[in-house]
Design a protein around this motif. Structure first.
Motif, PDB file in Angstrom:
ATOM      1  N   ARG A  13      77.775  92.925 -32.105  1.00 27.63           N
ATOM      2  CA  ARG A  13      77.687  92.312 -33.594  1.00 27.63           C
ATOM      3  C   ARG A  13      78.375  92.821 -34.739  1.00 27.63           C
ATOM      4  O   ARG A  13      79.097  92.260 -35.489  1.00 27.63           O
ATOM      5  N   ILE A  14      78.254  94.190 -34.635  1.00 25.22           N
ATOM      6  CA  ILE A  14      79.029  95.130 -35.559  1.00 25.22           C
ATOM      7  C   ILE A  14      80.542  95.007 -35.849  1.00 25.22           C
ATOM      8  O   ILE A  14      80.936  94.826 -36.683  1.00 25.22           O
ATOM      9  N   THR A  15      81.019  95.086 -34.471  1.00 22.52           N
ATOM     10  CA  THR A  15      82.416  94.780 -34.407  1.00 22.52           C
ATOM     11  C   THR A  15      82.806  93.387 -34.708  1.00 22.52           C
ATOM     12  O   THR A  15      83.852  93.023 -35.539  1.00 22.52           O
ATOM     13  N   ASN A  16      81.945  92.380 -34.657  1.00 18.65           N
ATOM     14  CA  ASN A  16      82.521  91.014 -34.851  1.00 18.65           C
ATOM     15  C   ASN A  16      82.334  90.876 -36.371  1.00 18.65           C
ATOM     16  O   ASN A  16      83.164  90.326 -37.369  1.00 18.65           O
ATOM     17  N   GLN A  17      81.421  91.703 -37.085  1.00 19.53           N
ATOM     18  CA  GLN A  17      81.096  91.611 -38.518  1.00 19.53           C
ATOM     19  C   GLN A  17      82.273  91.961 -39.240  1.00 19.53           C
ATOM     20  O   GLN A  17      82.975  91.645 -40.309  1.00 19.53           O
ATOM     21  N   LEU A  18      83.038  93.208 -38.700  1.00 20.22           N
ATOM     22  CA  LEU A  18      83.922  94.073 -39.282  1.00 20.22           C
ATOM     23  C   LEU A  18      85.305  93.311 -39.040  1.00 20.22           C
ATOM     24  O   LEU A  18      86.131  93.210 -40.161  1.00 20.22           O
ATOM     25  N   ALA A  19      85.390  92.488 -38.135  1.00 18.03           N
ATOM     26  CA  ALA A  19      86.589  91.701 -37.831  1.00 18.03           C
ATOM     27  C   ALA A  19      86.582  90.818 -39.043  1.00 18.03           C
ATOM     28  O   ALA A  19      87.692  90.222 -39.465  1.00 18.03           O
ATOM     29  N   GLU A  20      85.297  89.889 -39.047  1.00 17.44           N
ATOM     30  CA  GLU A  20      85.264  88.885 -39.811  1.00 17.44           C
ATOM     31  C   GLU A  20      85.654  89.417 -41.470  1.00 17.44           C
ATOM     32  O   GLU A  20      86.116  88.637 -42.174  1.00 17.44           O
ATOM     33  N   SER A  21      85.220  90.626 -41.649  1.00 19.27           N
ATOM     34  CA  SER A  21      85.468  90.897 -43.293  1.00 19.27           C
ATOM     35  C   SER A  21      86.801  91.266 -43.447  1.00 19.27           C
ATOM     36  O   SER A  21      87.258  91.121 -44.465  1.00 19.27           O
ATOM     37  N   VAL A  22      87.626  91.793 -42.194  1.00 22.96           N
ATOM     38  CA  VAL A  22      88.819  92.082 -42.400  1.00 22.96           C
ATOM     39  C   VAL A  22      89.782  90.736 -42.482  1.00 22.96           C
ATOM     40  O   VAL A  22      90.429  90.754 -43.355  1.00 22.96           O
ATOM     41  N   LEU A  23      89.241  89.840 -41.619  1.00 21.68           N
ATOM     42  CA  LEU A  23      89.943  88.435 -41.530  1.00 21.68           C
ATOM     43  C   LEU A  23      89.957  87.881 -42.901  1.00 21.68           C
ATOM     44  O   LEU A  23      90.789  87.073 -43.398  1.00 21.68           O
ATOM     45  N   GLY A  24      88.969  88.189 -43.868  1.00 24.09           N
ATOM     46  CA  GLY A  24      88.555  87.455 -45.122  1.00 24.09           C
ATOM     47  C   GLY A  24      89.533  88.177 -46.183  1.00 24.09           C
ATOM     48  O   GLY A  24      89.704  87.587 -47.402  1.00 24.09           O
ATOM     49  N   LEU A  25      90.070  89.280 -45.897  1.00 18.29           N
ATOM     50  CA  LEU A  25      91.069  90.173 -46.839  1.00 18.29           C
ATOM     51  C   LEU A  25      92.379  89.436 -46.991  1.00 18.29           C
ATOM     52  O   LEU A  25      92.898  88.928 -45.993  1.00 18.29           O
TER      53      LEU A  25
END
Length: 130
Positions: A13-25
């Motif tokens: 879950r943490i990895t997916n949240q980090l990936a989502e935050s990077v994808l939004g940049l």
């Protein structure tokens, strides 16, 4: 065992949240953040490309080796373990394990040809009736 599963799910879950935050940049924002952290963005990008290429090559090698033995896996059914990924042959159920960091392949599917595929059955010629 349940604690390990909960821990793995939490990390995922943490990895997916980090990936989502990077994808939004935006690309500019990522380069700026990387530079502010004192890292070289191009060096980081190349390191990421290398890791992805190695994982892709390892997966290709697994698929080729399994195919040569008559085993078939569903590429969507890989599940993570501790430092490796697992799958099963769709025909016979034999286990397949792959460590993407090293490309190491393990499991009974690599030991023998798939008994259910029919790829390695010896067929006798039927005598012709004349």
């Amino acid at each position: 065992m349940a604690d390990e599963k909960n821990h793995d799910e939490h990390l995922e879950r943490i990895t997916n949240q980090l990936a989502e935050s990077v994808l939004g940049l935006s690309d500019e924002a990522i380069i700026e953040e990387t530079s502010e952290a004192g890292a070289d963005p191009e060096q980081g990008a190349e390191a990421t490309r290398l890791v992805l290429r190695q994982a892709s090559k390892a997966l290709d090698n697994v698929n080729k080796r399994l195919s040569n033995l008559g085993h078939t896996i569903n590429p969507s059914y890989w599940w993570p373990g501790l430092g490796e990924y697992h799958n099963n042959c769709l025909s016979c159920g034999s286990l397949v394990s792959l460590t993407t960091a090293t490309g190491e392949m393990q499991g009974e599917a690599f030991d023998t040809p798939c008994p259910e595929s029919g790829q390695y059955t010896i067929r006798r010629r039927e005598a012709s009736r004349k």
